[in-house]
Motif scaffolding. Sequence first.
Motif, mmCIF file in Angstrom:
data_model
loop_
_atom_site.group_PDB
_atom_site.id
_atom_site.type_symbol
_atom_site.label_atom_id
_atom_site.label_comp_id
_atom_site.label_asym_id
_atom_site.label_seq_id
_atom_site.Cartn_x
_atom_site.Cartn_y
_atom_site.Cartn_z
ATOM 1 N N PHE A 1 49.588 32.706 39.462
ATOM 2 C CA PHE A 1 49.500 33.369 40.755
ATOM 3 C C PHE A 1 50.603 32.887 41.682
ATOM 4 C CE2 PHE A 1 45.371 33.740 38.867
ATOM 5 C CZ PHE A 1 44.991 35.031 39.196
ATOM 6 N N PRO B 1 52.767 34.097 45.617
ATOM 7 C CA PRO B 1 52.842 35.044 46.726
ATOM 8 C C PRO B 1 53.641 36.281 46.283
ATOM 9 C CG PRO B 1 53.329 32.824 47.481
ATOM 10 C CD PRO B 1 53.277 32.770 45.982
ATOM 11 N N ARG B 2 53.218 37.449 46.699
ATOM 12 C CA ARG B 2 53.834 38.697 46.239
ATOM 13 C C ARG B 2 55.333 38.745 46.495
ATOM 14 N NH1 ARG B 2 56.475 41.948 44.506
ATOM 15 N NH2 ARG B 2 56.070 44.147 44.052
ATOM 16 N N ILE C 1 42.094 44.450 42.595
ATOM 17 C CA ILE C 1 43.299 44.032 41.868
ATOM 18 C C ILE C 1 43.886 45.257 41.191
ATOM 19 C CG2 ILE C 1 44.246 42.590 40.037
ATOM 20 C CD1 ILE C 1 41.923 40.644 40.546
ATOM 21 N N GLU D 1 48.550 42.971 41.110
ATOM 22 C CA GLU D 1 48.704 42.677 42.537
ATOM 23 C C GLU D 1 47.351 42.739 43.222
ATOM 24 O OE1 GLU D 1 52.542 44.339 44.413
ATOM 25 O OE2 GLU D 1 51.888 45.854 42.947
ATOM 26 N N THR E 1 45.063 40.633 46.792
ATOM 27 C CA THR E 1 45.061 39.808 47.992
ATOM 28 C C THR E 1 44.390 38.489 47.659
ATOM 29 O OG1 THR E 1 44.887 41.802 49.324
ATOM 30 C CG2 THR E 1 44.366 39.736 50.408
ATOM 31 N N GLY E 2 45.031 37.403 48.035
ATOM 32 C CA GLY E 2 44.476 36.074 47.785
ATOM 33 C C GLY E 2 43.327 35.767 48.726
ATOM 34 N N PRO E 3 42.633 34.655 48.500
ATOM 35 C CA PRO E 3 41.504 34.266 49.347
ATOM 36 C C PRO E 3 41.881 34.121 50.824
ATOM 37 C CG PRO E 3 41.590 32.889 47.393
ATOM 38 C CD PRO E 3 42.844 33.732 47.400
ATOM 39 N N ASP E 4 43.150 33.828 51.092
ATOM 40 C CA ASP E 4 43.608 33.663 52.473
ATOM 41 C C ASP E 4 44.043 34.982 53.110
ATOM 42 O OD1 ASP E 4 45.915 34.139 51.066
ATOM 43 O OD2 ASP E 4 46.975 32.354 51.770
ATOM 44 N N MET F 1 49.336 38.776 46.976
ATOM 45 C CA MET F 1 49.650 37.897 45.856
ATOM 46 C C MET F 1 49.936 38.732 44.611
ATOM 47 S SD MET F 1 47.224 37.660 43.437
ATOM 48 C CE MET F 1 45.651 38.282 43.067
ATOM 49 N N ALA G 1 49.674 38.376 40.287
ATOM 50 C CA ALA G 1 49.154 37.650 39.130
ATOM 51 C C ALA G 1 50.098 37.961 37.977
ATOM 52 C CB ALA G 1 47.732 38.101 38.810
ATOM 53 N N TYR H 1 38.482 30.581 34.188
ATOM 54 C CA TYR H 1 37.811 31.194 35.321
ATOM 55 C C TYR H 1 36.750 32.166 34.817
ATOM 56 C CZ TYR H 1 37.071 33.729 39.661
ATOM 57 O OH TYR H 1 36.501 34.305 40.752
#
Length: 115
Positions: free
Chosen positions: A40, A42-43, A65, A80, A82-85, A89, A91, A110
């Motif tokens: 992972f 950042p995009r 996703i 592609e 969105t991350g937890p924040d 992001m 993958a 996971y």
Amino acid sequence: MKHSGSCHCGKVAIEVEGQIDSVLSCNCSMCQRKGALLWFVPRERLQVIRGEGELATYTFNRHVIRHHFCPTCGIHPFGEGTGPDGAAMAAINARCLEGVELDTLPIHHYDGRSL
């Protein structure tokens, strides 16, 4: 460090900037079937060098996703979301990157099946 990769036929090519410290193995219905090892980032660190307009996209479950794949060879180089924040992001399927020794990387498991 810059990493280059592609789908099997080469129609889709990517470059990703960063250090691969570990990868993630997810057991959700999609990842289990494609066998991806995900890194992972950042995009903005992902650049699609070739074939962005050729990509097919698949979503499932909560449709958060976007799993991108080459419609010619079927390989999934990245997804592609969105991350937890809340940040965009990517993958990256580390199996699609050139020169990466996957056996040397720690693999985090996971439980995506439980989501």
